[in-house]
Design a protein around this motif. Sequence first.
Motif, PDB file in Angstrom:
ATOM      1  N   TYR A 248       0.857  -1.187   0.000  1.00  0.00           N
ATOM      2  CA  TYR A 248       0.000   0.000   0.000  1.00  0.00           C
ATOM      3  C   TYR A 248       0.895   1.240   0.000  1.00  0.00           C
ATOM      4  CZ  TYR A 248      -3.510  -3.369   1.506  1.00  0.00           C
ATOM      5  OH  TYR A 248      -4.342  -4.458   1.586  1.00  0.00           O
TER       6      TYR A 248
ATOM      7  N   TYR B  20       1.099   5.663  -0.432  1.00  0.00           N
ATOM      8  CA  TYR B  20       0.334   6.878  -0.186  1.00  0.00           C
ATOM      9  C   TYR B  20       1.171   8.118  -0.474  1.00  0.00           C
ATOM     10  CZ  TYR B  20      -1.756   3.378   2.958  1.00  0.00           C
ATOM     11  OH  TYR B  20      -2.296   2.227   3.491  1.00  0.00           O
TER      12      TYR B  20
ATOM     13  N   TYR C 287       0.944  12.191   0.856  1.00  0.00           N
ATOM     14  CA  TYR C 287       0.346  13.212   1.696  1.00  0.00           C
ATOM     15  C   TYR C 287       1.085  14.520   1.441  1.00  0.00           C
ATOM     16  CZ  TYR C 287      -1.704   9.458   4.583  1.00  0.00           C
ATOM     17  OH  TYR C 287      -2.417   8.373   5.038  1.00  0.00           O
TER      18      TYR C 287
ATOM     19  N   VAL D 194      -1.067  17.750   8.127  1.00  0.00           N
ATOM     20  CA  VAL D 194      -0.747  16.827   7.050  1.00  0.00           C
ATOM     21  C   VAL D 194      -2.064  16.370   6.408  1.00  0.00           C
ATOM     22  CG1 VAL D 194       0.293  14.604   6.499  1.00  0.00           C
ATOM     23  CG2 VAL D 194       1.323  16.063   8.249  1.00  0.00           C
TER      24      VAL D 194
ATOM     25  N   PHE E   5      -4.095  14.047   3.417  1.00  0.00           N
ATOM     26  CA  PHE E   5      -4.057  12.892   2.531  1.00  0.00           C
ATOM     27  C   PHE E   5      -4.300  13.330   1.093  1.00  0.00           C
ATOM     28  CE2 PHE E   5      -4.820   8.707   0.967  1.00  0.00           C
ATOM     29  CZ  PHE E   5      -5.961   8.757   0.177  1.00  0.00           C
TER      30      PHE E   5
ATOM     31  N   PHE F 127       4.873  14.083   1.390  1.00  0.00           N
ATOM     32  CA  PHE F 127       5.343  12.870   2.048  1.00  0.00           C
ATOM     33  C   PHE F 127       4.805  11.641   1.327  1.00  0.00           C
ATOM     34  CE2 PHE F 127       7.331  14.685   5.658  1.00  0.00           C
ATOM     35  CZ  PHE F 127       6.583  15.780   6.053  1.00  0.00           C
TER      36      PHE F 127
ATOM     37  N   SER G 100       2.846   0.877   3.476  1.00  0.00           N
ATOM     38  CA  SER G 100       2.337   0.033   4.557  1.00  0.00           C
ATOM     39  C   SER G 100       2.188  -1.392   4.050  1.00  0.00           C
ATOM     40  CB  SER G 100       0.977   0.584   5.027  1.00  0.00           C
ATOM     41  OG  SER G 100       0.299  -0.352   5.813  1.00  0.00           O
TER      42      SER G 100
ATOM     43  N   GLY H 221      -0.194  -3.126   5.363  1.00  0.00           N
ATOM     44  CA  GLY H 221      -1.617  -3.344   5.578  1.00  0.00           C
ATOM     45  C   GLY H 221      -1.962  -3.844   6.970  1.00  0.00           C
ATOM     46  N   TYR H 222      -0.932  -4.189   7.742  1.00  0.00           N
ATOM     47  CA  TYR H 222      -1.174  -4.710   9.086  1.00  0.00           C
ATOM     48  C   TYR H 222      -0.654  -3.765  10.162  1.00  0.00           C
ATOM     49  CZ  TYR H 222      -2.048  -8.952   6.491  1.00  0.00           C
ATOM     50  OH  TYR H 222      -2.544  -9.851   5.602  1.00  0.00           O
ATOM     51  N   ARG H 223       0.427  -3.109   9.854  1.00  0.00           N
ATOM     52  CA  ARG H 223       1.022  -2.209  10.833  1.00  0.00           C
ATOM     53  C   ARG H 223       0.912  -0.770  10.352  1.00  0.00           C
ATOM     54  NH1 ARG H 223       6.903  -4.357  11.322  1.00  0.00           N
ATOM     55  NH2 ARG H 223       6.635  -4.454   9.083  1.00  0.00           N
ATOM     56  N   SER H 224       1.441   0.111  11.143  1.00  0.00           N
ATOM     57  CA  SER H 224       1.359   1.521  10.789  1.00  0.00           C
ATOM     58  C   SER H 224       2.157   1.812   9.524  1.00  0.00           C
ATOM     59  CB  SER H 224       1.913   2.355  11.933  1.00  0.00           C
ATOM     60  OG  SER H 224       3.250   1.993  12.191  1.00  0.00           O
ATOM     61  N   ALA H 225       1.808   2.907   8.891  1.00  0.00           N
ATOM     62  CA  ALA H 225       2.517   3.332   7.696  1.00  0.00           C
ATOM     63  C   ALA H 225       3.872   3.931   8.059  1.00  0.00           C
ATOM     64  CB  ALA H 225       1.681   4.356   6.932  1.00  0.00           C
TER      65      ALA H 225
ATOM     66  N   PHE I  30       6.676   6.613   6.892  1.00  0.00           N
ATOM     67  CA  PHE I  30       6.763   7.828   6.084  1.00  0.00           C
ATOM     68  C   PHE I  30       8.204   8.127   5.683  1.00  0.00           C
ATOM     69  CE2 PHE I  30       2.664  10.073   6.116  1.00  0.00           C
ATOM     70  CZ  PHE I  30       1.946   9.232   6.952  1.00  0.00           C
ATOM     71  N   GLY I  31       8.344   8.704   4.501  1.00  0.00           N
ATOM     72  CA  GLY I  31       9.647   9.211   4.076  1.00  0.00           C
ATOM     73  C   GLY I  31       9.925  10.558   4.709  1.00  0.00           C
ATOM     74  N   GLN I  32      11.103  11.079   4.427  1.00  0.00           N
ATOM     75  CA  GLN I  32      11.522  12.361   5.006  1.00  0.00           C
ATOM     76  C   GLN I  32      10.893  13.556   4.312  1.00  0.00           C
ATOM     77  OE1 GLN I  32      13.546  13.174   7.744  1.00  0.00           O
ATOM     78  NE2 GLN I  32      12.994  11.060   8.171  1.00  0.00           N
TER      79      GLN I  32
END
Lengths: 113, 112
Positions: free
Chosen positions: B31, B33, B35, B43, B45, B91, B95, B97-101, B103-105
């Motif tokens: 997954y 994304y 943002y 932030v 989406f 950003f 993910s 799909g099971y844990r938190s996403a 993020f890049g810097q």
Amino acid sequence: SQQGEEDPQALSIQEGENATMNCSYKTSINNLQWYRQNSGRGLVHLILIRSNEREKHSGRLRVTLDTSKKSSSLLITASRAADTASYFCATAGDTGTASKLTFGTGTRLQVTL
Amino acid sequence: EPEVTQTPSHQVTQMGQEVILRCVPISNHLYFYWYRQILGQKVEFLVSFYNNEISEKSEIFDDQFSVERPDGSNFTLKIRSTKLEDSAMYFCASSDGYRSAFFGQGTRLTVV
């Protein structure tokens, strides 16, 4: 008000004190997450609490979730100067962990020596 | 620890120009994304991407925006004709799909 609002907007404390930030949201959630952002930098994931959990700990962090009040709190104990950052709550909708995150407005935490 | 990598870290472009922001998600994530965060604001989406198609997009993600996963590793956001109000930190996140996403810097886009 919008989904994911934190209060206070800004918090200034001395090193060693505890910092508490609150977050409110409006819709049903699968989980709620807290992120930290140092000035102008990326988002660092701190902790995730699922909708069926009430409290979670990670090191000096304690998160609570009250789904009946649609609110969460983040407690940082024994704060350090390095904890100075903005803290955001983010909710994931009830479609699951892969759903988009809706971020709050953030709390700017300043920890002074 | 695996991380999401974004390039460039800062891009300055003239209004009306096309920009492509690049991201390398974590390798076993499915997954993806984008943002954005306008300076001093929350932030927001933009879009989520799964199984080679957009799964959800926000009102912000209009026809000027597009996303692509051109190969097995990169995930790009294209803005066709940039406006001043597109200036923001963008950003990328991924993910399993099971844990938190994760993020890049971020890429700081400045439109002049």
